[in-house]
Design a protein around this motif. Structure first.
Motif, PDB file in Angstrom:
ATOM      1  N   LYS A   2      38.352  34.923  38.364  1.00 52.35           N
ATOM      2  CA  LYS A   2      38.184  35.957  37.602  1.00 52.35           C
ATOM      3  C   LYS A   2      36.797  36.030  37.497  1.00 52.35           C
ATOM      4  CE  LYS A   2      42.456  36.039  34.774  1.00 52.35           C
ATOM      5  NZ  LYS A   2      43.253  35.956  33.394  1.00 52.35           N
ATOM      6  N   THR A  15      40.835  40.270  38.969  1.00 52.33           N
ATOM      7  CA  THR A  15      41.005  38.971  39.739  1.00 52.33           C
ATOM      8  C   THR A  15      41.079  39.256  41.222  1.00 52.33           C
ATOM      9  OG1 THR A  15      43.289  39.667  39.765  1.00 52.33           O
ATOM     10  CG2 THR A  15      42.906  38.241  37.897  1.00 52.33           C
ATOM     11  N   TYR A  16      40.276  38.425  41.715  1.00 54.16           N
ATOM     12  CA  TYR A  16      40.164  38.362  43.084  1.00 54.16           C
ATOM     13  C   TYR A  16      40.921  37.373  44.124  1.00 54.16           C
ATOM     14  CZ  TYR A  16      36.314  41.421  41.730  1.00 54.16           C
ATOM     15  OH  TYR A  16      35.397  42.372  41.173  1.00 54.16           O
ATOM     16  N   THR A  17      41.123  37.974  45.006  1.00 57.49           N
ATOM     17  CA  THR A  17      41.767  37.027  46.180  1.00 57.49           C
ATOM     18  C   THR A  17      40.949  36.673  47.276  1.00 57.49           C
ATOM     19  OG1 THR A  17      43.847  37.800  45.724  1.00 57.49           O
ATOM     20  CG2 THR A  17      43.807  36.698  47.692  1.00 57.49           C
ATOM     21  N   GLN A  19      40.188  36.228  51.069  1.00 52.54           N
ATOM     22  CA  GLN A  19      40.266  36.706  52.450  1.00 52.54           C
ATOM     23  C   GLN A  19      39.428  36.413  53.403  1.00 52.54           C
ATOM     24  OE1 GLN A  19      43.472  38.154  53.249  1.00 52.54           O
ATOM     25  NE2 GLN A  19      44.042  37.932  51.090  1.00 52.54           N
ATOM     26  N   PRO A  25      39.374  42.316  45.394  1.00 49.15           N
ATOM     27  CA  PRO A  25      39.964  42.620  44.194  1.00 49.15           C
ATOM     28  C   PRO A  25      41.626  42.930  44.362  1.00 49.15           C
ATOM     29  CG  PRO A  25      38.657  44.665  44.767  1.00 49.15           C
ATOM     30  CD  PRO A  25      38.562  43.460  45.946  1.00 49.15           C
ATOM     31  N   ASP A  26      42.142  42.152  43.163  1.00 47.68           N
ATOM     32  CA  ASP A  26      43.706  42.607  43.207  1.00 47.68           C
ATOM     33  C   ASP A  26      43.981  43.991  42.503  1.00 47.68           C
ATOM     34  OD1 ASP A  26      44.025  40.147  44.522  1.00 47.68           O
ATOM     35  OD2 ASP A  26      43.973  38.969  42.576  1.00 47.68           O
ATOM     36  N   THR A  28      46.233  47.397  41.918  1.00 46.33           N
ATOM     37  CA  THR A  28      47.580  48.008  42.147  1.00 46.33           C
ATOM     38  C   THR A  28      47.632  49.245  41.171  1.00 46.33           C
ATOM     39  OG1 THR A  28      48.644  47.000  40.203  1.00 46.33           O
ATOM     40  CG2 THR A  28      48.838  45.811  42.440  1.00 46.33           C
TER      41      THR A  28
END
Length: 124
Positions: A2, A15-17, A19, A25-26, A28
């Protein structure tokens, strides 16, 4: 992971994922069920091809579906009003005695009304 994000007076935590070597960034979009009709879809196609910045802005701010349903509703209302006015100025032949001429006349009036709406509302 975060990370805090500040924009103006609004604080958001994204929140970030991971890759590979990047943090993405996550994000949606919320799903809102809205029926988009013919004119809304025409507007969407126009925005995607000709007004890409506006399309991206509307999409990212989650206003695209609302915009498209408003355009569709407004277009249908304006076409109905324009059809009534054109019919008042150019009365149709008697439907019972000449149904084909009546249908041709009504289709012509609808095409005129749609042409006005397309140039003023959809492709603007």
């Amino acid at each position: 992971m975060k990370l805090p994000y500040k924009k103006g007076t609004m604080n958001m935590e994204l929140t970030y994922t991971p890759q590979g070597d990047y943090l993405l960034p996550d994000l949606t979009l919320s799903k809102v069920a809205m029926r988009i009709g013919k004119y809304g879809m025409m507007r969407k196609t126009f925005l995607k091809t000709e007004r890409k910045g506006m399309y991206a802005h509307l999409m990212l701010t989650e206003q695209l579906n609302h915009h498209l349903t408003d355009i569709d509703r407004t277009a249908r209302e304006q076409i109905e009003q324009t059809m009534q006015e054109l019919l008042r100025l150019n009365p149709a032949p008697d439907k019972a005695s000449d149904p084909l001429a009546w249908m041709e006349h009504m289709n012509h009036l609808k095409l005129q009304a749609e042409e006005l709406i397309l140039t003023e509302l959809i492709y603007h």
